[in-house]
Write a protein that holds these residues in place. Sequence first.
Motif, PDB file in Angstrom:
ATOM      1  N   ALA A 181      49.617  26.476  48.693  1.00  0.00           N
ATOM      2  CA  ALA A 181      48.834  25.515  48.038  1.00  0.00           C
ATOM      3  C   ALA A 181      49.084  24.006  48.065  1.00  0.00           C
ATOM      4  O   ALA A 181      48.242  23.212  48.081  1.00  0.00           O
ATOM      5  CB  ALA A 181      48.649  25.966  46.381  1.00  0.00           C
ATOM      6  N   GLU A 182      50.223  23.753  48.242  1.00  0.00           N
ATOM      7  CA  GLU A 182      50.884  22.425  48.368  1.00  0.00           C
ATOM      8  C   GLU A 182      50.627  22.013  50.063  1.00  0.00           C
ATOM      9  O   GLU A 182      50.946  20.677  50.326  1.00  0.00           O
ATOM     10  CB  GLU A 182      52.269  22.347  48.095  1.00  0.00           C
ATOM     11  CG  GLU A 182      52.639  22.557  46.447  1.00  0.00           C
ATOM     12  CD  GLU A 182      51.835  21.604  45.707  1.00  0.00           C
ATOM     13  OE1 GLU A 182      51.779  20.400  45.858  1.00  0.00           O
ATOM     14  OE2 GLU A 182      51.092  22.221  44.748  1.00  0.00           O
ATOM     15  N   MET A 183      50.600  22.705  51.008  1.00  0.00           N
ATOM     16  CA  MET A 183      50.468  22.297  52.239  1.00  0.00           C
ATOM     17  C   MET A 183      49.002  21.962  52.677  1.00  0.00           C
ATOM     18  O   MET A 183      48.165  22.192  51.973  1.00  0.00           O
ATOM     19  CB  MET A 183      50.929  23.560  53.322  1.00  0.00           C
ATOM     20  CG  MET A 183      52.333  24.142  52.864  1.00  0.00           C
ATOM     21  SD  MET A 183      53.585  23.007  52.787  1.00  0.00           S
ATOM     22  CE  MET A 183      53.696  22.619  54.777  1.00  0.00           C
ATOM     23  N   ARG A 184      49.097  21.082  53.690  1.00  0.00           N
ATOM     24  CA  ARG A 184      47.761  20.397  54.104  1.00  0.00           C
ATOM     25  C   ARG A 184      47.358  20.637  55.568  1.00  0.00           C
ATOM     26  O   ARG A 184      48.302  20.996  56.219  1.00  0.00           O
ATOM     27  CB  ARG A 184      47.712  19.074  53.748  1.00  0.00           C
ATOM     28  CG  ARG A 184      47.980  18.689  52.230  1.00  0.00           C
ATOM     29  CD  ARG A 184      46.967  18.993  51.556  1.00  0.00           C
ATOM     30  NE  ARG A 184      46.879  18.635  50.226  1.00  0.00           N
ATOM     31  CZ  ARG A 184      47.542  19.381  49.222  1.00  0.00           C
ATOM     32  NH1 ARG A 184      47.873  20.478  49.285  1.00  0.00           N
ATOM     33  NH2 ARG A 184      47.782  19.138  47.859  1.00  0.00           N
ATOM     34  N   ALA A 185      46.201  20.555  55.988  1.00  0.00           N
ATOM     35  CA  ALA A 185      45.749  20.748  57.159  1.00  0.00           C
ATOM     36  C   ALA A 185      46.247  19.578  58.312  1.00  0.00           C
ATOM     37  O   ALA A 185      46.525  18.474  57.879  1.00  0.00           O
ATOM     38  CB  ALA A 185      44.454  20.915  57.278  1.00  0.00           C
ATOM     39  N   TYR A 186      46.842  19.841  59.431  1.00  0.00           N
ATOM     40  CA  TYR A 186      47.009  18.731  60.300  1.00  0.00           C
ATOM     41  C   TYR A 186      45.956  18.005  60.868  1.00  0.00           C
ATOM     42  O   TYR A 186      44.808  18.647  60.808  1.00  0.00           O
ATOM     43  CB  TYR A 186      47.600  19.654  61.574  1.00  0.00           C
ATOM     44  CG  TYR A 186      48.401  18.656  62.457  1.00  0.00           C
ATOM     45  CD1 TYR A 186      49.644  18.217  62.570  1.00  0.00           C
ATOM     46  CD2 TYR A 186      47.656  18.230  63.697  1.00  0.00           C
ATOM     47  CE1 TYR A 186      50.280  17.029  63.441  1.00  0.00           C
ATOM     48  CE2 TYR A 186      48.304  17.323  64.532  1.00  0.00           C
ATOM     49  CZ  TYR A 186      49.408  16.798  64.437  1.00  0.00           C
ATOM     50  OH  TYR A 186      50.098  15.945  65.190  1.00  0.00           O
ATOM     51  N   PRO A 187      46.195  16.721  60.675  1.00  0.00           N
ATOM     52  CA  PRO A 187      47.328  15.944  61.089  1.00  0.00           C
ATOM     53  C   PRO A 187      48.167  15.481  59.679  1.00  0.00           C
ATOM     54  O   PRO A 187      48.586  14.237  59.652  1.00  0.00           O
ATOM     55  CB  PRO A 187      47.123  14.797  62.034  1.00  0.00           C
ATOM     56  CG  PRO A 187      45.619  14.445  61.546  1.00  0.00           C
ATOM     57  CD  PRO A 187      45.080  15.736  61.286  1.00  0.00           C
ATOM     58  N   HIS A 188      47.807  15.993  58.532  1.00  0.00           N
ATOM     59  CA  HIS A 188      48.300  15.461  57.340  1.00  0.00           C
ATOM     60  C   HIS A 188      49.935  15.711  57.766  1.00  0.00           C
ATOM     61  O   HIS A 188      50.627  16.793  58.250  1.00  0.00           O
ATOM     62  CB  HIS A 188      48.128  16.441  56.035  1.00  0.00           C
ATOM     63  CG  HIS A 188      48.345  15.800  54.902  1.00  0.00           C
ATOM     64  ND1 HIS A 188      49.486  15.672  54.160  1.00  0.00           N
ATOM     65  CD2 HIS A 188      47.647  15.197  53.750  1.00  0.00           C
ATOM     66  CE1 HIS A 188      49.640  15.318  53.060  1.00  0.00           C
ATOM     67  NE2 HIS A 188      48.417  14.847  52.849  1.00  0.00           N
ATOM     68  N   TYR A 189      50.757  14.722  57.187  1.00  0.00           N
ATOM     69  CA  TYR A 189      52.276  14.620  57.061  1.00  0.00           C
ATOM     70  C   TYR A 189      52.824  16.050  56.547  1.00  0.00           C
ATOM     71  O   TYR A 189      53.892  16.457  56.975  1.00  0.00           O
ATOM     72  CB  TYR A 189      52.769  13.670  56.340  1.00  0.00           C
ATOM     73  CG  TYR A 189      54.130  13.100  56.566  1.00  0.00           C
ATOM     74  CD1 TYR A 189      54.712  13.717  57.853  1.00  0.00           C
ATOM     75  CD2 TYR A 189      54.533  11.723  56.112  1.00  0.00           C
ATOM     76  CE1 TYR A 189      56.012  13.233  58.026  1.00  0.00           C
ATOM     77  CE2 TYR A 189      55.998  11.115  56.615  1.00  0.00           C
ATOM     78  CZ  TYR A 189      56.568  11.939  57.562  1.00  0.00           C
ATOM     79  OH  TYR A 189      57.826  11.715  57.830  1.00  0.00           O
ATOM     80  N   ARG A 190      52.129  16.529  55.277  1.00  0.00           N
ATOM     81  CA  ARG A 190      52.702  17.942  54.588  1.00  0.00           C
ATOM     82  C   ARG A 190      52.093  18.782  55.360  1.00  0.00           C
ATOM     83  O   ARG A 190      51.362  19.742  54.636  1.00  0.00           O
ATOM     84  CB  ARG A 190      52.738  17.775  53.324  1.00  0.00           C
ATOM     85  CG  ARG A 190      53.556  18.590  52.535  1.00  0.00           C
ATOM     86  CD  ARG A 190      53.714  18.405  50.999  1.00  0.00           C
ATOM     87  NE  ARG A 190      52.501  18.519  50.413  1.00  0.00           N
ATOM     88  CZ  ARG A 190      51.831  17.688  49.888  1.00  0.00           C
ATOM     89  NH1 ARG A 190      52.285  16.367  50.005  1.00  0.00           N
ATOM     90  NH2 ARG A 190      50.583  18.014  49.206  1.00  0.00           N
ATOM     91  N   SER A 191      52.089  19.023  56.413  1.00  0.00           N
ATOM     92  CA  SER A 191      51.294  20.260  57.438  1.00  0.00           C
ATOM     93  C   SER A 191      52.705  21.239  58.018  1.00  0.00           C
ATOM     94  O   SER A 191      53.622  20.461  58.228  1.00  0.00           O
ATOM     95  CB  SER A 191      50.488  19.812  58.327  1.00  0.00           C
ATOM     96  OG  SER A 191      50.994  19.023  59.288  1.00  0.00           O
ATOM     97  N   TYR A 192      52.172  22.275  57.959  1.00  0.00           N
ATOM     98  CA  TYR A 192      53.277  23.240  58.942  1.00  0.00           C
ATOM     99  C   TYR A 192      53.564  22.649  60.557  1.00  0.00           C
ATOM    100  O   TYR A 192      54.835  22.619  60.634  1.00  0.00           O
ATOM    101  CB  TYR A 192      52.616  24.675  58.999  1.00  0.00           C
ATOM    102  CG  TYR A 192      52.494  25.219  57.794  1.00  0.00           C
ATOM    103  CD1 TYR A 192      53.693  25.919  57.099  1.00  0.00           C
ATOM    104  CD2 TYR A 192      51.356  25.590  57.290  1.00  0.00           C
ATOM    105  CE1 TYR A 192      53.463  26.708  55.866  1.00  0.00           C
ATOM    106  CE2 TYR A 192      51.027  26.340  56.099  1.00  0.00           C
ATOM    107  CZ  TYR A 192      52.223  26.816  55.407  1.00  0.00           C
ATOM    108  OH  TYR A 192      52.026  27.450  54.268  1.00  0.00           O
ATOM    109  N   GLN A 193      52.457  21.961  61.002  1.00  0.00           N
ATOM    110  CA  GLN A 193      52.875  21.437  62.399  1.00  0.00           C
ATOM    111  C   GLN A 193      53.805  20.194  62.096  1.00  0.00           C
ATOM    112  O   GLN A 193      54.647  19.910  62.700  1.00  0.00           O
ATOM    113  CB  GLN A 193      51.749  20.963  63.042  1.00  0.00           C
ATOM    114  CG  GLN A 193      50.693  22.234  63.213  1.00  0.00           C
ATOM    115  CD  GLN A 193      49.622  22.407  61.994  1.00  0.00           C
ATOM    116  OE1 GLN A 193      49.920  22.091  60.881  1.00  0.00           O
ATOM    117  NE2 GLN A 193      48.422  22.883  62.651  1.00  0.00           N
TER     118      GLN A 193
END
Length: 222
Positions: A181-193
Amino acid sequence: MKRILIIAAHADDEVLGAGGIIHRWVREGKDVACLFLADGETSRAGGEERIGQRTCGAEAAAAVLGHQILATLNFPDNRLDQVPLLDIVQAIEPHIAAYAPDTVLTHSAADLNADHRRALEATLTACRPLPGHPVQRIASFEVVSATGWNPASAAFNPNCYIALSEQDWNKKQEALQCYDAEMRAYPHYRSYQAVDALAQMRGASAGVERAEALTILRWLEN
């Protein structure tokens, strides 16, 4: 180095900043624990209803990485700078006394997030080098979307790189999913990628495939 305490402002910072390190050190037989300072939710609308969800995420991540959770002190989220420093220090000190870590990891002074900077200040105060104090080593980790977003601060300058095996990295990814829930879609800095890209960049800086970086603040060898 046998007993390590991660002092994190919020549950999820421990995985973002040092999830691979935690797993590696646990795998190597070290005792690792986390102490969370703020609730991580109440600064957001409806946040009080999600505190339990974040707690469950922290417990699930701990099960993945193999560390223990000492406590969540439940200071107000994103308001640690409004809490008297002495109150935070005095809340941390009993856990340091009971757990007796020889090494502490916490946030960087370069972080934009005020809770992170306050966590560092309180940690350094609680771990001041008095005779007989158990903490011999203190280092800062970096947290994507906090450490790299503060142009007004000195940059995070790592001087220690912890290489991560494929297993360490896979476990960090699995632990991050506990906080999805804290992760975001790329290209957000807090993304898995972006988290993966940072690990690869830190690894390449030290000649390995992936690594997590630290800034050593104090290092004592008796």
